[in-house]
Design an enzyme around this catalytic site. Sequence first.
Site, PDB file in Angstrom:
ATOM      1  N   GLN A 221       0.822  -1.204   0.000  1.00 50.89           N
ATOM      2  CA  GLN A 221       0.000   0.000   0.000  1.00 50.89           C
ATOM      3  C   GLN A 221       0.863   1.265   0.000  1.00 50.89           C
ATOM      4  OE1 GLN A 221      -3.078  -2.276   3.006  1.00 50.89           O
ATOM      5  NE2 GLN A 221      -3.117  -0.048   3.111  1.00 50.89           N
ATOM      6  N   ARG A 368      -8.034  -1.598   8.766  1.00 48.00           N
ATOM      7  CA  ARG A 368      -9.039  -0.616   8.347  1.00 48.00           C
ATOM      8  C   ARG A 368      -9.371   0.376   9.451  1.00 48.00           C
ATOM      9  NH1 ARG A 368     -14.012  -1.852   4.125  1.00 48.00           N
ATOM     10  NH2 ARG A 368     -13.998   0.234   3.274  1.00 48.00           N
ATOM     11  N   CYS A 369      -8.323   0.947   9.997  1.00 48.23           N
ATOM     12  CA  CYS A 369      -8.527   2.002  10.981  1.00 48.23           C
ATOM     13  C   CYS A 369      -7.246   2.790  11.101  1.00 48.23           C
ATOM     14  CB  CYS A 369      -8.853   1.430  12.342  1.00 48.23           C
ATOM     15  SG  CYS A 369      -7.433   0.765  13.186  1.00 48.23           S
ATOM     16  N   GLU A 738     -12.548   4.142   6.277  1.00 50.44           N
ATOM     17  CA  GLU A 738     -12.516   3.242   7.432  1.00 50.44           C
ATOM     18  C   GLU A 738     -13.639   3.463   8.436  1.00 50.44           C
ATOM     19  OE1 GLU A 738      -8.674   4.895   7.897  1.00 50.44           O
ATOM     20  OE2 GLU A 738      -7.729   2.935   7.937  1.00 50.44           O
TER      21      GLU A 738
HETATM   22  N1  MCN Z   1     -14.170   9.393  -1.410  1.00 55.52           N
HETATM   23  C1  MCN Z   1     -15.096  10.266  -1.935  1.00 55.52           C
HETATM   24  N2  MCN Z   1     -15.491  11.357  -1.198  1.00 55.52           N
HETATM   25  C2  MCN Z   1     -14.998  11.578   0.050  1.00 55.52           C
HETATM   26  C3  MCN Z   1     -14.071  10.672   0.601  1.00 55.52           C
HETATM   27  C4  MCN Z   1     -13.658   9.587  -0.166  1.00 55.52           C
HETATM   28  O1  MCN Z   1     -15.556  10.043  -3.044  1.00 55.52           O
HETATM   29  N3  MCN Z   1     -15.379  12.643   0.755  1.00 55.52           N
HETATM   30  C5  MCN Z   1     -13.685   8.234  -2.187  1.00 55.52           C
HETATM   31  C6  MCN Z   1     -12.211   8.388  -2.528  1.00 55.52           C
HETATM   32  O2  MCN Z   1     -11.988   9.124  -3.656  1.00 55.52           O
HETATM   33  C7  MCN Z   1     -11.743   6.952  -2.633  1.00 55.52           C
HETATM   34  C8  MCN Z   1     -12.608   6.256  -1.586  1.00 55.52           C
HETATM   35  O3  MCN Z   1     -13.771   7.084  -1.402  1.00 55.52           O
HETATM   36  O4  MCN Z   1     -11.989   6.450  -3.916  1.00 55.52           O
HETATM   37  C9  MCN Z   1     -11.877   6.088  -0.241  1.00 55.52           C
HETATM   38  O5  MCN Z   1     -11.258   7.296   0.055  1.00 55.52           O
HETATM   39  P1  MCN Z   1     -10.477   7.636   1.411  1.00 55.52           P
HETATM   40  O6  MCN Z   1     -11.440   7.778   2.509  1.00 55.52           O
HETATM   41  O7  MCN Z   1      -9.596   8.774   1.102  1.00 55.52           O
HETATM   42  O8  MCN Z   1      -9.604   6.354   1.734  1.00 55.52           O
HETATM   43  P2  MCN Z   1      -8.309   5.827   0.944  1.00 55.52           P
HETATM   44  O9  MCN Z   1      -8.500   5.952  -0.483  1.00 55.52           O
HETATM   45  O10 MCN Z   1      -7.089   6.369   1.560  1.00 55.52           O
HETATM   46  O11 MCN Z   1      -8.433   4.298   1.262  1.00 55.52           O
HETATM   47  C10 MCN Z   1      -7.868   3.730   2.394  1.00 55.52           C
HETATM   48  C11 MCN Z   1      -8.893   3.086   3.270  1.00 55.52           C
HETATM   49  C12 MCN Z   1      -8.195   2.152   4.171  1.00 55.52           C
HETATM   50  S1  MCN Z   1      -6.958   2.788   5.128  1.00 55.52           S
HETATM   51  C13 MCN Z   1      -8.455   0.811   4.168  1.00 55.52           C
HETATM   52  S2  MCN Z   1      -7.625  -0.132   5.279  1.00 55.52           S
HETATM   53  C14 MCN Z   1      -9.381   0.270   3.234  1.00 55.52           C
HETATM   54  C15 MCN Z   1     -10.365   1.238   2.720  1.00 55.52           C
HETATM   55  O12 MCN Z   1      -9.891   2.439   2.480  1.00 55.52           O
HETATM   56  N4  MCN Z   1      -9.053  -0.780   2.484  1.00 55.52           N
HETATM   57  C16 MCN Z   1      -9.862  -1.104   1.417  1.00 55.52           C
HETATM   58  N5  MCN Z   1     -11.279   0.774   1.862  1.00 55.52           N
HETATM   59  C17 MCN Z   1     -11.025  -0.325   1.108  1.00 55.52           C
HETATM   60  N6  MCN Z   1     -11.822  -0.667   0.090  1.00 55.52           N
HETATM   61  C18 MCN Z   1     -11.493  -1.714  -0.688  1.00 55.52           C
HETATM   62  N7  MCN Z   1     -12.311  -2.037  -1.705  1.00 55.52           N
HETATM   63  N8  MCN Z   1     -10.372  -2.457  -0.457  1.00 55.52           N
HETATM   64  C19 MCN Z   1      -9.547  -2.178   0.562  1.00 55.52           C
HETATM   65  O13 MCN Z   1      -8.444  -2.891   0.757  1.00 55.52           O
HETATM   66 CU1  CUM Z   2      -5.773   1.332   8.928  1.00 55.49          CU
HETATM   67  S1  CUM Z   2      -5.722  -0.126   7.674  1.00 55.49           S
HETATM   68 MO1  CUM Z   2      -5.764   1.105   6.253  1.00 55.49          MO
HETATM   69  O1  CUM Z   2      -5.013   2.266   7.184  1.00 55.49           O
HETATM   70  O2  CUM Z   2      -4.608   0.605   5.282  1.00 55.49           O
END
Ligand code: MCN
Ligand code: CUM
Length: 792
Positions: A221, A368-369, A738
């Site tokens: 990641q 996932r946190c 998360e």
């Molecule tokens: N998004 C959006 N509008 C927002 C916030 C987010 O449209 N206000 C969209 C983003 O553009 C992105 C998605 O939602 O496409 C998730 O965005 P974000 O909250 O920024 O999280 P990350 O992209 O950084 O994803 C990481 C997070 C984590 S840490 C874990 S663990 C996790 C998760 O997301 N693992 C996943 N969701 C997952 N989902 C899938 N399918 N697979 C994983 O391994």
């Molecule tokens: Cu906290 S699990 Mo995600 O942060 O990759």
Amino acid sequence: MALDELKIGGMGASRRRVEDNRFIRGKGKYIDDVVLPAMLHMEILRSPVAHARIKSIDTSAAWEVPGVRLVLTGETMAARNLAWMPTLSYDTQAVIATDKVRFQGQEVAAVVADDPYIAKDACSKIVVEYEQLPAIVNPDQAKDSSAPLIRDDKVNQDSNKIFDWEIGDKEATERAFADADVVSSLELHYPRSHPSPLEPCGSIADFDRATGKLTVYMTTQAPHIIRAAVAMVAELPEHQIRIISPDLGGGFGNKVPVYPGYVISILASILTERPVKWIEDKSGNLISTGFGRDVYLKGEMALRKDGKILGMRMHTTSDHGAFFADAQPTKFKIGLMHSTFACYDVPAAYLTSDGYYTNKAPGGVAYRCSFRVTEAMFFQERMIHAAANDLGMDQAEFRRVNLVKDDAFPYRTAFGFLTDSGQYAKCLDLGLEAIGYSSFKAEQEEARKRGKLLGIGISTMTEPLGAGNSREYDIIGIKMFDSAELRVHMTGKAILRTGAKTQGQGHETTWAQIVAHELGIPADDIVVEEGDTDTAPFGMGTYASRSTPVAGAAVAMVSRKIRAKARKIAAHLLEVSEEDIEWELGRFYVRGNEERGVTIQDCALAAYSNVPDGMEPGLENNAYYDPPNLTWPFAAYICKVEVDPETGVWDVLKFVAVDDCGVRINPMVVEGQIMGGLTEAYAMANMQYITFDEEGNCIGANYIDYLLPTAWETPGFELHEVVTPCPHHPIGAKGIGECATVGGPAAFVNAVMSAIEHTGVRNVDMPLMPNRVYDAVRNGQDVSGMPPVRVE
Ligand code: MCN
Ligand code: CUM
């Protein structure tokens, strides 16, 4: 003449995920799909026992298997100073065991062969003589003065304790307790759980002696962090290392740490001078890679009769397994545990914590946190539930009294965080309305007549998403920010790269929407690429839902830089001064003469063919974004269950989720994130059981015992939204990835507790399997899930 933003797939459009085009056709390119010429295959031999001294290893029979190219032991690694590697928490972890094995499933040897079957067969020919030692499977055992020392490899480590840590105002908290009318307390264990992505981990290391370049395809990641770590550990020059993270079949935090298999495959490629592929099997992933949780939580709350929380004190004890390998980039020993109670107005709080080594696989991967936030919010909402009961107050009313008010932002929490914005009570009320809270009591009465127990559980929480800022967060000294690079081609099409790495969240879809919003280039004209350190700008990767808060912000900022240059080009094309140029989505025009304008595509063409004197040609740029603060989304999850007291089985009758993640880039993707997260929350609350017996055997180490929820048993979720823009994010977005996994579990557990607590039960540890619920109702007693478990 301005473009319709929804039509071009801009912000707010529920644009279909472009990556799914290849995923649902089976055309994704995952690690095992990558095949290099002359590639060899590696398998790892794992320890069958949890704690033992290695007396001898005989690899001679393995060497003799036809097709075997290399057998590696701890000795091979040690000869190159690679038997141990540093962890993200400033500890060390064995790559291949040399002196002792410290958990069941630990790496003991590896075989490299012409195909994976030969390698596996040869592993079974390796003879290891173990001298078994007593196994430690929980912190209570680890603390015992007669306990064997697990980390006898470390100088100055004379016990199994890893750390003590405290935060908050002890005196103020004590005063709050002195003033309290009621003191409520609760103690529980958040059990181990495993992220279990569909695709296990793997790597293909390809060292080219002629060029000196090391290319590693790796399920990670955070590719740039890996590059830095490889440069440091293997002492290779950073520009000669290329990390490529291909399509990932889920990460969920499991693919943040550096695992021994990666390191071994790199050394194997250097030694054999051929590409070496290592693909972990599902059991290997389940028993040896980072587990989440395994925290013992204990707290007391000082309360005033009218329901006001006066103070909170809390102690956590965490079980880290044999190596302190927590995947968390904060300087705090127990991650962001002190984000607990952030959505409530708690005047005084004090948290102490300690952590221990045990004979279990490394724990503390943030599943996932944001680094222990799940445990923090779970405890918070279980404690709030217990406190409301102790006061004899309605669950919703108690929360309403204590939730931070809309006009109190930015709000400084008792532990020092600054929460950014929110409409907490509105989210709660929307959820209560949707679940039918006002008619619940009557329904509950009616169900009792049928012999069924109804319960309703609420979980309200805000969580810190988006690490950095660079002032407070770093990984092995590298400050936390993120990046985006945008190249607009001559025809107005574009390629965008970021330092984040999607694992399934849909970045290829949503990042293009941010560019479309800022520049009016249709999202379909923008390709998004992540995960290759030779091409992507430096970034800290994806975890802590930091992509939108940090890399997403960088995407907006780089788009604005492009727009600023395009504006100059537009002025040149329109033969007016820049001050006379107006912008509307996709187009610049002359103020007062809307007809006279040029599109962003016209500007792109001119950037390569007709720039004003003195301007550099081209239309590309990058942005590094260091966020001023974390983002603080809010959620209200409310669950209604029916418990059958005769069997302990519980069914979810209705689940309502109200999420506020600020401005939503793609509402459909956001809803997918919430549904997926709630599914994982449900699995942890209901069915996922992975634990350890007295000998340190991992119980539940396969997918017959450790259950992944399918569509069949997963309940439906009713989703609602509230939008409070993030005040410090360029497009007002907060993270969402998360929230549901973090806030969800307490809603399920509180619901079941609400159904059965009239029997005197205060807590049943997760997973709330039917036998536990049955026992609790039958005996009117709490049920603890703390290991070791007894097995026949
Ligand atoms: N998004 C959006 N509008 C927002 C916030 C987010 O449209 N206000 C969209 C983003 O553009 C992105 C998605 O939602 O496409 C998730 O965005 P974000 O909250 O920024 O999280 P990350 O992209 O950084 O994803 C990481 C997070 C984590 S840490 C874990 S663990 C996790 C998760 O997301 N693992 C996943 N969701 C997952 N989902 C899938 N399918 N697979 C994983 O391994
Ligand atoms: Cu906290 S699990 Mo995600 O942060 O990759």
